[in-house]
Design a protein around this motif. Structure first.
Motif, PDB file in Angstrom:
ATOM      1  N   GLY A   1      33.777  25.627  78.004  1.00 52.70           N
ATOM      2  CA  GLY A   1      32.687  24.787  77.498  1.00 52.70           C
ATOM      3  C   GLY A   1      31.486  25.549  76.964  1.00 52.70           C
ATOM      4  O   GLY A   1      30.471  24.939  76.605  1.00 52.70           O
ATOM      5  N   LYS A   2      31.597  26.876  76.851  1.00 48.30           N
ATOM      6  CA  LYS A   2      30.455  27.693  76.409  1.00 48.30           C
ATOM      7  C   LYS A   2      29.982  27.313  75.004  1.00 48.30           C
ATOM      8  O   LYS A   2      28.799  27.109  74.769  1.00 48.30           O
ATOM      9  N   SER A   3      30.946  27.240  74.064  1.00 43.83           N
ATOM     10  CA  SER A   3      30.556  26.978  72.671  1.00 43.83           C
ATOM     11  C   SER A   3      30.025  25.551  72.514  1.00 43.83           C
ATOM     12  O   SER A   3      29.104  25.325  71.728  1.00 43.83           O
ATOM     13  N   VAL A   4      30.591  24.616  73.262  1.00 46.23           N
ATOM     14  CA  VAL A   4      30.087  23.237  73.174  1.00 46.23           C
ATOM     15  C   VAL A   4      28.644  23.200  73.674  1.00 46.23           C
ATOM     16  O   VAL A   4      27.770  22.596  73.050  1.00 46.23           O
ATOM     17  N   LEU A   5      28.377  23.900  74.765  1.00 44.54           N
ATOM     18  CA  LEU A   5      26.999  23.957  75.281  1.00 44.54           C
ATOM     19  C   LEU A   5      26.076  24.609  74.243  1.00 44.54           C
ATOM     20  O   LEU A   5      24.964  24.133  73.986  1.00 44.54           O
ATOM     21  N   ALA A   6      26.570  25.681  73.605  1.00 46.11           N
ATOM     22  CA  ALA A   6      25.772  26.354  72.569  1.00 46.11           C
ATOM     23  C   ALA A   6      25.486  25.391  71.415  1.00 46.11           C
ATOM     24  O   ALA A   6      24.377  25.373  70.865  1.00 46.11           O
ATOM     25  N   LYS A   7      26.480  24.576  71.070  1.00 44.83           N
ATOM     26  CA  LYS A   7      26.298  23.633  69.949  1.00 44.83           C
ATOM     27  C   LYS A   7      25.351  22.501  70.327  1.00 44.83           C
ATOM     28  O   LYS A   7      24.665  21.964  69.459  1.00 44.83           O
ATOM     29  N   ILE A   8      25.301  22.150  71.602  1.00 44.25           N
ATOM     30  CA  ILE A   8      24.306  21.156  72.039  1.00 44.25           C
ATOM     31  C   ILE A   8      22.908  21.754  71.840  1.00 44.25           C
ATOM     32  O   ILE A   8      21.995  21.097  71.344  1.00 44.25           O
ATOM     33  N   MET A   9      22.753  23.038  72.189  1.00 44.65           N
ATOM     34  CA  MET A   9      21.443  23.691  72.014  1.00 44.65           C
ATOM     35  C   MET A   9      21.045  23.741  70.542  1.00 44.65           C
ATOM     36  O   MET A   9      19.869  23.679  70.202  1.00 44.65           O
ATOM     37  N   LEU A  10      22.044  23.875  69.671  1.00 41.29           N
ATOM     38  CA  LEU A  10      21.776  23.920  68.233  1.00 41.29           C
ATOM     39  C   LEU A  10      21.545  22.542  67.629  1.00 41.29           C
ATOM     40  O   LEU A  10      21.166  22.421  66.469  1.00 41.29           O
ATOM     41  N   GLY A  11      21.808  21.506  68.416  1.00 40.75           N
ATOM     42  CA  GLY A  11      21.639  20.141  67.910  1.00 40.75           C
ATOM     43  C   GLY A  11      22.838  19.655  67.116  1.00 40.75           C
ATOM     44  O   GLY A  11      22.764  18.623  66.459  1.00 40.75           O
ATOM     45  N   LEU A  12      23.969  20.376  67.184  1.00 40.91           N
ATOM     46  CA  LEU A  12      25.172  19.936  66.470  1.00 40.91           C
ATOM     47  C   LEU A  12      25.863  18.806  67.227  1.00 40.91           C
ATOM     48  O   LEU A  12      26.494  17.945  66.629  1.00 40.91           O
ATOM     49  N   TYR A  13      25.788  18.829  68.556  1.00 43.14           N
ATOM     50  CA  TYR A  13      26.267  17.717  69.379  1.00 43.14           C
ATOM     51  C   TYR A  13      25.093  17.250  70.225  1.00 43.14           C
ATOM     52  O   TYR A  13      24.271  18.070  70.639  1.00 43.14           O
ATOM     53  N   SER A  14      25.080  15.937  70.509  1.00 36.47           N
ATOM     54  CA  SER A  14      24.135  15.525  71.548  1.00 36.47           C
ATOM     55  C   SER A  14      24.940  15.047  72.746  1.00 36.47           C
ATOM     56  O   SER A  14      26.015  14.455  72.592  1.00 36.47           O
ATOM     57  N   PRO A  15      24.460  15.348  73.957  1.00 35.23           N
ATOM     58  CA  PRO A  15      25.225  14.965  75.144  1.00 35.23           C
ATOM     59  C   PRO A  15      25.282  13.438  75.287  1.00 35.23           C
ATOM     60  O   PRO A  15      24.327  12.755  74.930  1.00 35.23           O
ATOM     61  N   GLU A  16      26.433  12.934  75.774  1.00 35.91           N
ATOM     62  CA  GLU A  16      26.562  11.484  75.980  1.00 35.91           C
ATOM     63  C   GLU A  16      25.782  11.036  77.208  1.00 35.91           C
ATOM     64  O   GLU A  16      25.377   9.892  77.305  1.00 35.91           O
ATOM     65  N   GLN A  17      25.660  11.955  78.157  1.00 37.30           N
ATOM     66  CA  GLN A  17      24.936  11.611  79.380  1.00 37.30           C
ATOM     67  C   GLN A  17      23.899  12.672  79.668  1.00 37.30           C
ATOM     68  O   GLN A  17      24.073  13.824  79.294  1.00 37.30           O
ATOM     69  N   GLY A  18      22.852  12.268  80.382  1.00 35.91           N
ATOM     70  CA  GLY A  18      21.821  13.209  80.799  1.00 35.91           C
ATOM     71  C   GLY A  18      20.755  13.382  79.740  1.00 35.91           C
ATOM     72  O   GLY A  18      20.786  12.736  78.690  1.00 35.91           O
ATOM     73  N   SER A  19      19.806  14.288  80.041  1.00 34.53           N
ATOM     74  CA  SER A  19      18.705  14.492  79.102  1.00 34.53           C
ATOM     75  C   SER A  19      18.678  15.942  78.651  1.00 34.53           C
ATOM     76  O   SER A  19      18.820  16.869  79.459  1.00 34.53           O
ATOM     77  N   PHE A  20      18.554  16.148  77.344  1.00 32.97           N
ATOM     78  CA  PHE A  20      18.478  17.503  76.813  1.00 32.97           C
ATOM     79  C   PHE A  20      17.257  17.609  75.906  1.00 32.97           C
ATOM     80  O   PHE A  20      17.157  16.912  74.896  1.00 32.97           O
ATOM     81  N   LEU A  21      16.304  18.470  76.296  1.00 33.72           N
ATOM     82  CA  LEU A  21      15.044  18.567  75.559  1.00 33.72           C
ATOM     83  C   LEU A  21      14.833  19.981  75.014  1.00 33.72           C
ATOM     84  O   LEU A  21      15.159  20.975  75.673  1.00 33.72           O
ATOM     85  N   TYR A  22      14.298  20.055  73.789  1.00 34.89           N
ATOM     86  CA  TYR A  22      13.846  21.321  73.217  1.00 34.89           C
ATOM     87  C   TYR A  22      12.323  21.259  73.174  1.00 34.89           C
ATOM     88  O   TYR A  22      11.771  20.349  72.567  1.00 34.89           O
ATOM     89  N   LYS A  23      11.656  22.183  73.843  1.00 36.20           N
ATOM     90  CA  LYS A  23      10.203  22.190  73.973  1.00 36.20           C
ATOM     91  C   LYS A  23       9.666  20.800  74.352  1.00 36.20           C
ATOM     92  O   LYS A  23       8.742  20.272  73.740  1.00 36.20           O
ATOM     93  N   GLY A  24      10.359  20.178  75.314  1.00 35.38           N
ATOM     94  CA  GLY A  24       9.882  18.903  75.862  1.00 35.38           C
ATOM     95  C   GLY A  24      10.245  17.672  75.064  1.00 35.38           C
ATOM     96  O   GLY A  24       9.871  16.567  75.446  1.00 35.38           O
ATOM     97  N   LYS A  25      10.987  17.857  73.958  1.00 35.24           N
ATOM     98  CA  LYS A  25      11.306  16.683  73.123  1.00 35.24           C
ATOM     99  C   LYS A  25      12.801  16.602  72.828  1.00 35.24           C
ATOM    100  O   LYS A  25      13.490  17.622  72.776  1.00 35.24           O
ATOM    101  N   ASN A  26      13.274  15.376  72.592  1.00 36.74           N
ATOM    102  CA  ASN A  26      14.657  15.197  72.134  1.00 36.74           C
ATOM    103  C   ASN A  26      14.818  15.825  70.756  1.00 36.74           C
ATOM    104  O   ASN A  26      13.864  15.857  69.975  1.00 36.74           O
ATOM    105  N   ILE A  27      16.034  16.293  70.467  1.00 36.90           N
ATOM    106  CA  ILE A  27      16.294  16.832  69.123  1.00 36.90           C
ATOM    107  C   ILE A  27      16.685  15.648  68.236  1.00 36.90           C
ATOM    108  O   ILE A  27      17.786  15.115  68.364  1.00 36.90           O
TER     109      ILE A  27
END
Ligand SMILES: Nc1ncnc2c1ncn2[C@@H]1O[C@H](COP(=O)(O)OP(=O)(O)OP(=O)(O)O)[C@@H](O)[C@H]1O
Ligand SMILES: [Mg+2]
Length: 260
Positions: free
Chosen positions: A48-74
């Motif tokens: 799942g490393k690359s999928v996690l990396a792609k979430i950080m890049l904003g290519l995927y957004s997670p279906e569950q949970g909260s993922f913030l870049y500098k305190g904001k949704n992408i």
């Protein structure tokens, strides 16, 4: 500034497919990554490393949970890519075969909101090529197919030097190169951290490389982060059997680094 949080993940999950074919690629993962940190994500193939990396890049957004870049949704990926850039496994896939390398390095500035002048772009492309030890004249008029895999990976790094993003996601950037070039690329990454104060997420199979470059290591196994901590702690006092297995798999050449 040093302690500002760049990425904040809380119980994020990402799935692919439906029914019996449904795969959980990232399973309830939580972490914070601070400004200026180098974090390595280490684990076996398919964890799942690359999928996690792609979430950080904003290519995927997670279906569950909260993922913030500098305190904001992408919400706007273009805005996001203004600050967060990547180097991926396959450098040829990142360049168009039909345009010269220099043209593509210059075109990369198109992603920036405030595009520099033509002269400034030329200057920054030359500076970036020199930063990865390539003479600008050596790639003048050259196309991607005329370069080796290792040279292309350097072109990807040159693109990063030119754009100077705030965050770099480097997914196995050393996979196609020999040990000597690999050491160079790692040195360039360190240079990026030191000169540009970049936050770097480094994805690798190899815990030895991770030890060498990171402030913190996340060990992934089957879509979960099973252990996280500073490199010394994770390598000298591993808590998870998966970490122990990864430590046994380190190529001898990288083992040297850990003993230092
Ligand atoms: N676009 C996709 N569609 C369906 N399944 C996917 C997709 N991307 C990833 N997966 C699945 O998600 C899981 C995690 O994949 P991922 O690419 O993150 O692995 P990885 O840890 O990067 O592996 P490697 O070290 O081989 O690159 C795998 O089971 C993979 O098959
Ligand atoms: Mg991968």
């Amino acid at each position: 500034m040093q302690n500002d949080i760049i990425f904040s993940a809380r119980n994020i999950s990402k799935f692919f497919g439906h029914g019996k074919k449904r795969v959980c690629a990232v399973n309830e993962v939580s972490f914070d990554i601070a400004d200026g940190e180098i974090v390595s994500i280490v684990g076996g193939s398919g964890c799942g490393k690359s999928v996690l990396a792609k979430i950080m890049l904003g290519l995927y957004s997670p279906e569950q949970g909260s993922f913030l870049y500098k305190g904001k949704n992408i919400t706007d990926t273009r805005d996001h890519w203004n600050e967060v850039q990547s180097v991926f496994q396959d450098p040829f896939g990142c360049f168009n075969q039909f345009f010269s390398i220099r043209t593509q390095l210059k075109d990369a500035f198109g992603i920036l909101k405030n595009k520099p002048s033509k002269q400034e772009i030329d200057r920054r492309v030359d500076e970036a090529l020199l930063a990865v030890n390539v003479k600008p004249a050596d790639i003048e008029g050259k196309y991607p197919f005329e370069l080796s895999g290792g040279q292309m990976q350097r072109m990807l790094l040159a693109r990063i030097f030119a754009l100077k993003p705030k965050v770099l996601i480097a997914d196995e950037p050393t996979s196609m190169v020999d040990a000597c070039v690999r050491a160079n690329i790692l040195d360039y990454l360190m240079k990026l951290k030191d000169e540009l104060r970049m936050t770097i997420i480094f994805v690798t199979h190899d815990i030895g490389l991770a030890y060498y470059v990171s402030d913190r290591i996340f060990i992934m196994h089957e879509a979960k982060i099973v252990e996280a901590g500073p490199p010394e702690t994770v390598t000298q006092n591993p808590q998870s059997q998966h970490t122990i297995r990864l430590l046994e798999d380190i190529p001898d050449i990288n083992r040297e680094w850990i003993k230092k």
